[in-house]
Enzyme design. Structure first.
Site, mmCIF file in Angstrom:
data_model
loop_
_atom_site.group_PDB
_atom_site.id
_atom_site.type_symbol
_atom_site.label_atom_id
_atom_site.label_comp_id
_atom_site.label_asym_id
_atom_site.label_seq_id
_atom_site.Cartn_x
_atom_site.Cartn_y
_atom_site.Cartn_z
ATOM 1 N N ASP A 1 15.002 -18.470 -15.972
ATOM 2 C CA ASP A 1 14.719 -17.950 -17.266
ATOM 3 C C ASP A 1 13.451 -17.398 -17.053
ATOM 4 O O ASP A 1 12.416 -17.527 -16.184
ATOM 5 C CB ASP A 1 14.911 -19.097 -18.019
ATOM 6 C CG ASP A 1 14.888 -18.873 -19.495
ATOM 7 O OD1 ASP A 1 14.734 -17.347 -19.777
ATOM 8 O OD2 ASP A 1 15.466 -19.499 -20.144
HETATM 9 C C1 BGC Z 1 15.455 -17.177 -23.018
HETATM 10 C C2 BGC Z 1 16.922 -16.623 -22.145
HETATM 11 C C3 BGC Z 1 16.562 -15.135 -22.114
HETATM 12 C C4 BGC Z 1 15.293 -14.481 -21.720
HETATM 13 C C5 BGC Z 1 15.156 -12.974 -21.721
HETATM 14 C C6 BGC Z 1 14.252 -16.361 -22.449
HETATM 15 O O1 BGC Z 1 13.148 -17.075 -23.370
HETATM 16 O O2 BGC Z 1 15.458 -18.609 -22.840
HETATM 17 O O3 BGC Z 1 17.745 -17.068 -22.798
HETATM 18 O O4 BGC Z 1 17.560 -14.494 -21.683
HETATM 19 O O5 BGC Z 1 14.141 -15.256 -22.373
HETATM 20 O O6 BGC Z 1 14.909 -12.562 -23.214
#
Ligand code: BGC
Length: 756
Positions: free
Chosen positions: A229
């Site tokens: 993530d």
């Molecule tokens: C979120 C993800 C997301 C990623 C990219 C993160 O903060 O938890 O779900 O895909 O950011 O935006």
């Protein structure tokens, strides 16, 4: 384009390999031009494509794309074919917007309705979530576009999500928090899996080898790569070692350097890096087979699909006196700020820039024929109480034949990044509903929320409620379709609506203290918990009404007795007994009558959605495989089936079971003995082999001495006593000392089970 991976690996320098494992930009991987390795582009997800024009920027308004309903709405359709169709449409939009991998679906379990991000997750049930996630993945990937199943694992709250340590026992993980991921991975092989931010049992998920390597890759046979993530990695070499191939976002030269140094110093074996690059390349080649950035999307067709899905997702929670669908009316009062400014998606990384947005009020007017439609704002989406807004709403409600209250949770109550403070609507919204309902008995509440809301203060005062979720850009039209009966509602809840926050399973174990959240309720989340406690809920899991009625009949099972490996086929006839066409969601639950470990009263093990014309009957058939009867037993470190009686429950919801069939399952598993000197006498005698060897010893011992002399039931006392202690207390008459007898009994059991 595709090249032999081992040849490429041998030509890459150490620095190039390290740089491939970290993003080039927030949304792209690194290209190595001299070897023909292209960069791939990723974008959020999940219910639309959030492709920023400039991939160097992390947060910016994205290019226009269709905003479909979010996951909690999708889940309420219980329709795998529809999710596949959605996936295909998303795949097409990715191709047109130059996106190789869509960052979704999210498949975390709804442990608490307070999780701010529940709108992005499907369900409190892993079978339902897993099946829907798999269909979504299959749809997207059928177009040559990848997905990222997220957030793996136990990311069930936003509070301290970047660091919180979720302490979850293995059985709970296997049966609830990993089960939905497992189903989606095994069925659909997402190109990537995104690890969660949080810690799991003390270790960051991004550095959790058991999670990323042992379970995901070894046990489940996962063949894609793991992406972090955004910002979830803390120690890059440790994350590589654990099985995390790609760190995002980039660029992070410090990380690349750390990997290079770790290899040079011998801290990280270069073969680990090679294996990571090999996995990355497999996906990069796969992505390159479908050129992106070309092709128009059919904006109208996708908008229409968004409307169809939103219509299928709407759950008719209450419809007293059949007030819906609306009859021909003279005057309709529309109340609520979100009738004009719709609330159709959540805040955060999934936020889509929609191609267009249906305004609920206009859509309603379009279907209202000659009826005169009046409007009052009723409440403002910002905080604060304004009596005047309520008063104006009451006036138009009183003058009309019906009042339609469009009520949405404001963003300060629900979003990615923070949890909900409570389950209530705002004070103003509650007061508004109560005041309007008092003035107009035909008041209908249309809710937009990403997850369950509490309704006790007002539910008894209104005859009808529909839950329209975060309904996507075409949801305004879908609401009108349902209100007027153009669409017969068929959605059912994929999560329980509790009466009070205090009733929810994790109430005493959320949000954690000192950085640790203990999943004390274990596998008992959602309906598993409410069932076990015999607790009254507002609307149960699986609940949803229709404008028609369905009769269930003729439940059949393929066998009265069956072997676990053969599974069981369950069929039931469903008849549409009303006078409009509709779709019914049939649910099959399994109840294990007796088991060594505690099990929920019932668990969803199959479902099907069937379309029926008035008077039509169809047979619904659901296959239950071995897993439908098994539970995970940490003592054996495996899924276990126990011979014995099971009940197959078929129903309209988890609380409305129409038929039950009793069957006998024979386990084909041969399990090793887990008896030890601390196993109780009861456990020894419950085990067939244990009983055989321990009985003669118990007889010689005289069955518990004279504990009756001190007012105890001797056999009860003995049953709960560890064998070694029982021998210590009452083994005086035995030929050998207690320790020796215990050792001998254990050796006998092992011998008989062939465990020597
Ligand atoms: C979120 C993800 C997301 C990623 C990219 C993160 O903060 O938890 O779900 O895909 O950011 O935006």
């Amino acid at each position: 384009m595709r090249q032999d991976t081992s040849t490429i690996l041998s030509r890459l320098t150490l620095e190039e390999k390290a740089v491939l494992c970290t993003g080039a930009t927030p949304w792209q991987t690194v290209a190595i031009e001299r070897l023909g390795i292209p960069s791939i582009t990723v974008a959020d997800g999940p219910h639309g494509v959030r492709r920023v024009a400039d991939t160097e920027t992390l947060m910016a308004e994205s290019l226009p794309a269709t905003c479909f309903p979010t996951a909690s709405a999708l889940a309420s359709t219980w329709d795998v074919d529809l999710l596949r169709a959605l996936g295909e449409a998303l795949g097409e939009e990715c191709i047109s917007l130059g996106v190789d991998i869509l960052l979704g679906p999210g498949n975390n379990m709804k442990r608490t309705p307070l999780c701010g991000r529940n709108f992005e997750y499907y369900s409190e049930d892993p079978l339902l979530g897993g099946e829907l996630a798999a269909a979504f993945i299959e749809g997207v990937q059928s177009k040559g576009v990848g997905t990222s199943l997220k957030h793996y694992a136990a990311n069930n709250q936003e509070h301290k999500r970047f660091a919180i340590d979720a302490q979850v026992d293995e059985r709970t993980l296997r049966e609830i928090y990993l089960a939905g991921f497992e189903r989606a991975v095994v069925k659909a092989q997402p190109w990537t899996v995104m690890c969660a931010y949080n810690r799991l049992n003390g270790t960051y998920c991004s550095q959790h080898r058991w999670l990323l390597h042992d379970v995901l890759k070894e046990e489940w046979g996962y063949d894609g790569f793991v992406v972090s993530d955004w910002g979830a990695v803390h120690d890059r070499p440790a994350a590589l070692e654990a099985g995390l191939e790609l760190e995002m976002p980039g660029p992070r030269p410090d990380r690349v350097q750390a990997v290079v140094e770790a290899v040079r110093s011998g801290e990280l074996d270069e073969s680990v890096l090679d294996a990571a690059v090999a996995r990355l390349l497999q996906v990069i080649w796969r992505a390159a087979e479908t050129p992106k950035g070309d092709g128009e999307i059919d904006v109208d067709a996708h908008h229409a699909l968004a409307r169809r899905i939103a219509g299928e997702a709407i759950v008719l929670l209450k419809n007293e006196g059949g007030v819906l669908p609306l009859p021909a009316l003279r005057r309709i009062a529309v109340i609520g700020a979100t009738a004009k400014t719709p609330y159709f998606q959540g805040g955060g990384s999934s936020h889509i820039n929609p191609t267009r947005v249906d305004v609920p009020l206009e859509e309603l007017q379009a279907l209202a024929g000659d009826a005169e439609v009046s409007y009052a704002e009723g409440y403002a989406m910002e905080e604060g109480f304004d009596e005047a807004l309520i008063d104006r709403a009451v006036v138009i409600a009183r003058e009309a034949d019906v009042a339609l209250l469009y009520v949405a949770l404001p963003t300060f109550k629900e979003s990615e990044g923070y949890d909900r403070p409570d389950l209530r609507l705002t004070e103003q919204q509650v007061a508004l509903i109560q005041a309007v309902a008092a003035a107009q008995p035909q008041s209908i509440v249309i809710l937009n929320s990403g997850s369950a809301v509490m309704m006790d203060p007002w539910i008894a005062e209104v005859p009808a409620v529909i839950e329209a979720w975060m309904m996507g850009q075409a949801g305004g039209g879908a609401i009108a379709d349902v209100l007027f009966g153009t669409v017969n509602p068929s959605g059912k809840l994929a999560e329980t609506f509790p009466r009070r926050l205090e009733d929810t399973p994790s109430f005493l174990n959320y949000p954690g203290e000192n950085g640790v959240v203990r999943y004390g309720e274990g596998a008992y989340i959602g309906y598993r918990y409410y069932d076990a406690k015999g607790m009254d809920v507002l609307y149960p899991f699986g609940h949803g009404l229709s404008y028609t009625s369905y009769a269930y009949s003729n439940l059949r099972v393929s066998a009265q007795s069956f072997r676990d490996v053969d599974g069981l086929t369950v069929s039931v006839d469903v008849t549409n007994t009303g006078d409009v066409a509709g779709k019914e969601i049939v649910q099959v639950y399994v109840h294990d009558v007796a088991s060594r470990l505690s099990r929920p009263a019932k668990e969803l093990k199959g479902f099907a959605k069937v379309a029926l014309q008035p008077g039509e009957t169809r047979t619904v058939t659901i296959e239950l495989d071995v897993r439908a009867f098994a539970y995970y037993d940490p003592a054996y470190q495996r899924w276990v089936t126990e011979s014995g009686a099971f009940e197959i429950l078929v129903g309209r919801s988890s609380a409305d079971i129409c038929f039950t069939a009793s069957v006998e399952m024979e386990s084909t598993q041969v399990l090793p003995s887990i008896l030890d000197r601390d196993s109780t006498v009861g456990e020894w005698t419950a085990d067939p082999v244990g009983a055989q060897v321990v009985q003669p010893v118990l007889q010689q011992m005289g069955e518990g001495g004279d504990s009756e002399g001190i007012g105890m039931d001797s056999s009860g006392f003995l049953t709960d006593l560890p064998l070694a202690s029982a021998l210590g207390f009452f083994g005086g008459k035995l030929a050998a000392p207690p320790e020796e007898v215990a050792r001998d009994l254990l050796a006998q059991v092992k011998g008989k089970k062939g465990q020597d």
